[in-house]
Write a protein that holds these residues in place. Structure first.
Motif, PDB file in Angstrom:
ATOM      1  N   GLY A 249       3.421   8.731  10.771  1.00 57.54           N
ATOM      2  CA  GLY A 249       3.615   9.821  10.352  1.00 57.54           C
ATOM      3  C   GLY A 249       2.258   9.163   8.900  1.00 57.54           C
ATOM      4  N   VAL A 250       1.656   9.946   8.267  1.00 59.30           N
ATOM      5  CA  VAL A 250       0.797   9.365   7.664  1.00 59.30           C
ATOM      6  C   VAL A 250       1.100   9.701   5.936  1.00 59.30           C
ATOM      7  CG1 VAL A 250      -1.614   9.731   6.103  1.00 59.30           C
ATOM      8  CG2 VAL A 250      -0.596   9.078   8.985  1.00 59.30           C
ATOM      9  N   PHE A 251       1.807   9.323   5.141  1.00 59.32           N
ATOM     10  CA  PHE A 251       2.178   9.647   3.790  1.00 59.32           C
ATOM     11  C   PHE A 251       1.896   8.662   3.106  1.00 59.32           C
ATOM     12  CE2 PHE A 251       4.877  11.473   6.547  1.00 59.32           C
ATOM     13  CZ  PHE A 251       5.232  12.801   6.094  1.00 59.32           C
ATOM     14  N   HIS A 252       0.708   8.361   3.487  1.00 60.50           N
ATOM     15  CA  HIS A 252      -0.251   7.937   2.417  1.00 60.50           C
ATOM     16  C   HIS A 252      -1.407   8.724   1.551  1.00 60.50           C
ATOM     17  CE1 HIS A 252      -2.580   5.781   4.884  1.00 60.50           C
ATOM     18  NE2 HIS A 252      -1.616   5.502   5.850  1.00 60.50           N
ATOM     19  N   ALA A 253      -1.946   7.927   0.958  1.00 54.80           N
ATOM     20  CA  ALA A 253      -3.328   8.700   0.060  1.00 54.80           C
ATOM     21  C   ALA A 253      -4.614   8.576   0.961  1.00 54.80           C
ATOM     22  CB  ALA A 253      -3.373   8.365  -1.520  1.00 54.80           C
TER      23      ALA A 253
ATOM     24  N   SER B 297      -4.301   2.354   4.718  1.00 58.17           N
ATOM     25  CA  SER B 297      -4.233   1.917   3.294  1.00 58.17           C
ATOM     26  C   SER B 297      -3.185   1.535   3.546  1.00 58.17           C
ATOM     27  CB  SER B 297      -4.519   3.365   2.236  1.00 58.17           C
ATOM     28  OG  SER B 297      -3.068   4.410   1.895  1.00 58.17           O
ATOM     29  N   ALA B 298      -2.448   1.329   4.852  1.00 59.56           N
ATOM     30  CA  ALA B 298      -1.605   0.433   4.629  1.00 59.56           C
ATOM     31  C   ALA B 298      -1.504  -1.090   4.649  1.00 59.56           C
ATOM     32  CB  ALA B 298      -0.322   1.236   5.705  1.00 59.56           C
ATOM     33  N   THR B 299      -0.351  -1.920   3.744  1.00 58.68           N
ATOM     34  CA  THR B 299      -0.826  -3.022   4.860  1.00 58.68           C
ATOM     35  C   THR B 299       0.428  -3.888   5.205  1.00 58.68           C
ATOM     36  OG1 THR B 299       0.344  -3.560   2.293  1.00 58.68           O
ATOM     37  CG2 THR B 299      -2.039  -3.956   2.115  1.00 58.68           C
ATOM     38  N   SER B 300       0.995  -3.078   5.338  1.00 58.52           N
ATOM     39  CA  SER B 300       2.304  -3.480   6.261  1.00 58.52           C
ATOM     40  C   SER B 300       2.098  -2.904   7.888  1.00 58.52           C
ATOM     41  CB  SER B 300       4.262  -2.647   5.687  1.00 58.52           C
ATOM     42  OG  SER B 300       3.663  -1.264   5.962  1.00 58.52           O
ATOM     43  N   GLY B 301       2.923  -2.879   8.791  1.00 58.62           N
ATOM     44  CA  GLY B 301       3.245  -2.740   9.891  1.00 58.62           C
ATOM     45  C   GLY B 301       1.906  -3.275  10.627  1.00 58.62           C
ATOM     46  N   GLY B 302       1.863  -5.016  10.373  1.00 57.56           N
ATOM     47  CA  GLY B 302       1.008  -5.758  11.058  1.00 57.56           C
ATOM     48  C   GLY B 302      -0.101  -6.116  10.333  1.00 57.56           C
ATOM     49  N   LEU B 303      -0.874  -4.858   9.114  1.00 59.69           N
ATOM     50  CA  LEU B 303      -1.753  -5.317   8.898  1.00 59.69           C
ATOM     51  C   LEU B 303      -1.116  -6.380   8.144  1.00 59.69           C
ATOM     52  CD1 LEU B 303      -2.958  -1.768   9.234  1.00 59.69           C
ATOM     53  CD2 LEU B 303      -3.988  -3.633  10.593  1.00 59.69           C
ATOM     54  N   ASP B 304      -2.232  -6.749   6.665  1.00 62.71           N
ATOM     55  CA  ASP B 304      -2.317  -7.338   5.385  1.00 62.71           C
ATOM     56  C   ASP B 304      -2.998  -6.829   4.370  1.00 62.71           C
ATOM     57  OD1 ASP B 304      -1.700  -9.915   4.896  1.00 62.71           O
ATOM     58  OD2 ASP B 304      -2.909 -10.914   6.384  1.00 62.71           O
ATOM     59  N   SER B 305      -3.031  -7.474   3.305  1.00 54.28           N
ATOM     60  CA  SER B 305      -3.532  -7.110   2.423  1.00 54.28           C
ATOM     61  C   SER B 305      -4.146  -8.433   1.853  1.00 54.28           C
ATOM     62  CB  SER B 305      -2.555  -7.119   1.125  1.00 54.28           C
ATOM     63  OG  SER B 305      -3.471  -7.191  -0.052  1.00 54.28           O
ATOM     64  N   LEU B 306      -5.583  -7.868   1.897  1.00 50.00           N
ATOM     65  CA  LEU B 306      -7.017  -8.064   1.544  1.00 50.00           C
ATOM     66  C   LEU B 306      -6.999  -9.629   0.168  1.00 50.00           C
ATOM     67  CD1 LEU B 306      -9.733 -10.442   1.753  1.00 50.00           C
ATOM     68  CD2 LEU B 306     -10.754  -8.603   1.013  1.00 50.00           C
TER      69      LEU B 306
END
Ligand SMILES: Cc1ncc(COP(=O)(O)O)c(C=O)c1O
Length: 917
Positions: free
Chosen positions: A314-318, A350-359
């Motif tokens: 569910g998308v609750f980010h901008a 724009s998520a950095t969690s859920g298996g993703l990462d922050s540059l």
């Protein structure tokens, strides 16, 4: 059908730049020849000639095929026997299948039946029609080179043993190709781009029996010939591993040996992944081979992004576009969704969690992807950037230079560096590249010029302030530095100097052994290995004695040796998107700096934060990750092909009589003055002499020309470079290029350039030449004269390129050395009261010629040439003004034609000093 009537009609081997092209052409010639033979019904004299041609084609293919798994030695001999037995019907079917499978790559996906009584699906289906999705699901294919001198029986045993190790769950499949010697292994890995792993076994011998010059050339080309001659048989295996790493460091080598573990432990085995002591453990070998390729195939961030896009979140980010929600619910922008397809929106977040990462603070898959990129590009650290090399350059300059540091910069470098200097407050010494007035372009900065500036700064007691040398390698036009020479000689003068090599156009260079030796990362690694060897220390001590008390001229004329305690500090910025697979703006910063961790890391982090968006584009990062996978698995193949395409353009343009009438391919000799070409090599192809071996020039010369960038002089057509680009190439023929000079256009090949696009380009050039011929045939005397005047204006009356003048004293720290405070000038110009505008007219020209000092407030960047001909604080010389006035380009950044040139007022300069602003 265009069948050579006899083998005399075949292009000679000397016509080929590479054995790969020769192989492809010989197979299609064989297919056509055998088909004609079949149609002839074996009757008459022509059949006899065709048989001879077929025999000679088999003969010329035999040495070549020994390096490829498909069709393989046994199948090849079977085809040969069919010809001997005159079984032309079967031969024709089999040869057609081989040739077709080689072209379509079908052998990578499935077994190709060669027997006439078997059915090949390609007889009914078009392989090229397989959808990209279906291809993506298939298991990738590669070849494993086994180096062992074995008889037929032993070879069959080896093959069967590896085949038996296959399992249905294997992620890749491969075929072995067996060669007997160290030399064959080296030829093989340079010729057969399908090879991903090499298994070196104890039975290997040293020499190749292959006499084909086009293949032997590989040994000469890479300077490995003779390197192995002195070895004893027990050393062949380890040496083969070392040389493999030197030529293709991305490959996995496995050494099977009967020498003791202790003996092996002390040897340089290149990048050998594993040593096996048990010759017959084929399952272990098989699993290692798959794991090795799997390690390169892995794309941590791309994979994480794909997985993320499959999660029902569910998308609750901008980010309304995330998961395509703002599009699918729209009444007006559905076409965007249809055009891009759903995946890109599923992967937007724009998520950095859920298996993703922050540059900005990578710890997960982005971090892992960067580490893998460092491995691939030979750096110690690699950082991804999602807004181009323009940003990478600013990051590196800001990270390494603080206000007051002196930086030596090539003055025709990309504008991002100049802006970087403004940001960092570094004091800039602009170094002039040698000019190529005739073509209105610059070359590169001679090492003598760099040393001269360093020695001047040393004499003025400012060497401790000198921080960095910044050069463009290669230049837009393809001039490549001798990176090792530049670094060694500069380090000999200042041992902790940092080098920033702008390799915006050179990311691909890592994946070709000839190019690699001229990249920043490779040289940094070489220096790390060689600086402190006993030979290097002795050479330095010898030179120290020789040069004691030497004057500047002697030092300039000596090839300087760096001291053993020199620091290796190299940075390279690369626009991955320009030469490799990546979405636009995907770039990388590669670091190979011994003092990075101790001295730079924190500042680098700050600079990275300064310039990196908090919303970096994930698709760009994923494409960098995939681009890295590609180069580690097929970078060698693709760059090789790119060079071949470029050479095909060079050859056609140099040998086609009509093209020579109006065009000229600019050669290395035209672009690099003789004094910088020790090898004497001036062209890559001469119609009378054929191909030149470029290996010597790439090892010795001060500058070489990157053959993949083909500059064509078009002045002879009467059109200037820009008109030729837009009105002729683009509007009429849909050919896109982006760099021109007054009388040249630049054709850049890339890893996607195909043989047919090269053929199209040549066709178009010939057509243009024909049209010009016709036009001039029908022209009146006046029209002819007008044409000749245009040509002479473009070819002969080219305005000379101006040198960098100097910074105004208000922006300098003494007049002994030339460095200027560009930042002080840049910000002084923020005050409109301190600035004035002057039209580019005769009055201004006269004022300058009479000695008045006018100072630019801004960067003035005409396109072309595309670099600042004036920077803030620079005194405008009469030559610069004449050049600007003679420029007939429409795009000049920083210049407003309605107002004129922006300069500082006299009053502004009178009261200003950068040392006391
Ligand atoms: C030498 C050089 N450096 C840097 C850049 C900037 O690269 P990017 O377009 O990736 O920002 C360019 C662009 O053309 C360039 O030619």
């Amino acid at each position: 059908m265009n069948v050579p009537a006899s083998d005399k009609d075949l292009p000679s081997i000397g016509d080929y730049y590479s054995a790969t092209q020769l192989r492809a052409d010989r197979w299609s010639a064989l297919r056509e020849c055998v088909e004609s033979l079949r149609l002839s019904g074996m009757e008459g004299r022509s059949a006899q000639r065709l048989i001879k041609t077929a025999e000679s084609l088999f003969q010329s293919l035999a040495p070549i095929e020994s390096y490829w798994a498909f069709p393989g030695h046994a199948a090849f001999e079977h085809l040969r026997r069919l010809l001997e037995m005159r079984n032309i019907d079967d031969l024709s079917i089999s040869v057609r299948r081989v040739a077709r499978a080689l072209t379509s790559g079908a052998y990578r996906r499935r077994h190709i039946p060669l027997g006439a009584d078997e059915i090949d699906s390609e007889d009914y289906e078009d392989e090229s029609a397989i959808s990209p999705e279906a291809r993506a699901l298939g298991r990738p294919y590669f070849e494993v080179m086994i180096v062992d001198s074995v008889n037929e029986h032993q070879e069959r045993f080896l093959r069967n043993a590896l085949h038996r190790a296959r399992r249905p769950e294997d992620p890749f499949h491969y075929e072995p190709v067996v060669v007997p010697s160290v030399e064959d292994a080296l030829i093989g890995i340079l010729f057969n781009h399908n090879v991903q792993a090499v298994v070196v076994r104890p039975g290997l011998v040293l020499k190749s029996h292959n006499e084909l010059p086009l293949l032997k050339k590989y040994l000469v080309t890479l300077g490995t010939e003779g390197e192995v001659d002195h070895l004893s048989p027990s050393e062949y295996g380890p040496e083969a591993c070392r040389l493999i790493a030197k030529l293709r460091p991305e490959l996995d080598a496995y050494l099977v040996t009967d020498r003791s573990a202790e003996e092996i432990a002390g040897l340089d085995l290149g990048r050998c992944r594993r040593v096996f002591y048990n010759q017959e453990d084929f399952m272990e070998l098989h699993l290692n081979i798959l794991r090795g390729v799997g390690a390169r195939f892995k794309t941590p961030f791309f994979t994480a992004l794909k997985e993320y896009s499959r999660q029902p979140t569910g998308v609750f980010h901008a980010m309304p576009i995330s998961r395509g929600k703002s599009i699918t619910r729209s009444h007006w922008i559905q076409d965007m969704g249809a055009f891009y397809g759903p995946n890109i929106f599923l992967a937007e977040t724009s998520a950095t969690s859920g298996g993703l990462d922050s540059l900005l603070e990578p710890r997960g898959p982005i971090k892992e992807a960067q580490v893998m990129a460092a491995r691939a590009f030979g750096s110690k650290q690699t950082f991804f950037a999602t807004n181009g090399t323009s940003t990478c350059n600013k990051i590196v300059v800001q990270a390494l230079c603080k206000p007051g540091d002196i930086v030596l910069v090539d003055r025709d470098c990309h504008k991002s560096h100049h802006y970087g200097m403004v940001l960092s407050g570094a004091h800039v010494v602009y170094m002039d590249s040698y000019p190529l007035h005739q073509y209105s372009m610059y070359g590169a900065v001679p090492v003598r010029e760099i040393k001269h500036h360093l020695l001047k700064l040393k004499a003025a007691g400012k060497l401790d302030k000198v921080r960095m040398v910044l050069l463009t390698n290669c230049t837009f036009d393809g001039i490549v530095y001798n990176v090792q020479r530049v670094m060694e000689e500069c380090l000999a003068i200042k041992k902790d100097l940092i080098f920033l090599w702008d390799e915006a156009w050179f990311a691909f260079a890592r994946f070709n052994p000839t190019y690699r030796q001229r990249t920043a990362m490779d040289v940094a690694n070489t220096l790390r290995e060689t600086l402190r060897t006993p030979e290097a220390i002795a050479a330095w001590e010898r030179q120290e004695k020789e040069l004691e008390g030497a004057d500047e001229e002697t030092i300039l004329n000596t090839r300087l040796v760096p001291p053993p305690d020199a620091r290796v500090r190299a940075y390279a910025t690369q626009s991955t998107h320009k030469t490799l697979t990546s979405l636009r703006q995907g770039s990388m910063i590669h670091v190979n700096d011994q003092d990075f961790k101790g001295e730079v890391e924190q500042a680098f982090h700050e600079a990275y934060m300064t310039h990196t968006s908090t919303s970096p584009n994930y698709q760009i990062i994923a494409s960098l990750d995939v681009g890295r996978r590609q180069v580690e698995l097929e970078g060698f193949e693709f760059t090789q092909r790119q060079v071949e395409s470029a050479m095909a353009i060079r050859r056609a343009a140099a040998s086609h009589p009509l093209l020579q009438k109006y065009f000229k391919v600019i050669t290395a000799g035209d672009m690099i003055p003789e004094e910088y070409r020790e090898s004497g090599v001036s062209t890559y192809y001469e119609p009378h002499q054929g191909w030149t071996d470029i290996s010597t020039s790439w090892t010795t010369d001060d500058f070489v020309l990157d053959p993949t960038r083909v500059t064509l002089a078009v002045g002879g057509t009467g059109w200037d470079g820009d008109t030729f680009k837009t009105k002729i190439l683009m509007d009429k023929y849909g050919i896109q290029i982006n760099k021109t000079s007054r009388n040249t256009v630049l054709f850049m090949t890339n890893i996607g350039t195909t043989r047919s696009s090269v053929a199209y380009l040549i066709e178009v050039l010939v057509e243009i030449a024909k049209e010009l011929d016709e036009l001039l045939d029908d022209a009146s005397k006046m029209e002819r004269r007008s044409f000749e005047n245009r040509v002479s204006a473009l070819v002969e009356h080219v305005p000379p390129l101006p040198d960098f003048s100097h910074f105004h004293p208000a922006f300098r720290y003494g007049d002994e050395t030339p460095e200027g405070d560009i930042r002080a000038a840049f910000f002084l110009a923020y005050d409109e009261e301190k600035c004035d505008y002057l039209p580019l007219d005769d009055t201004l020209q006269k004022r300058l010629e009479d000695g008045e000092e006018l100072v630019s407030t801004s960067f003035i960047i005409p396109y072309p040439p595309g670099f600042p001909i004036l920077v803030p604080g620079q005194v405008i010389s009469p030559e610069i003004l004449s050049f600007m006035r003679a420029l007939d380009v429409s795009e000049i950044h920083g210049f407003r034609a309605d107002l004129g040139l922006r300069v500082f007022t006299k009053e502004a300069l009178k009261g200003f000093s950068c040392s006391n602003p």
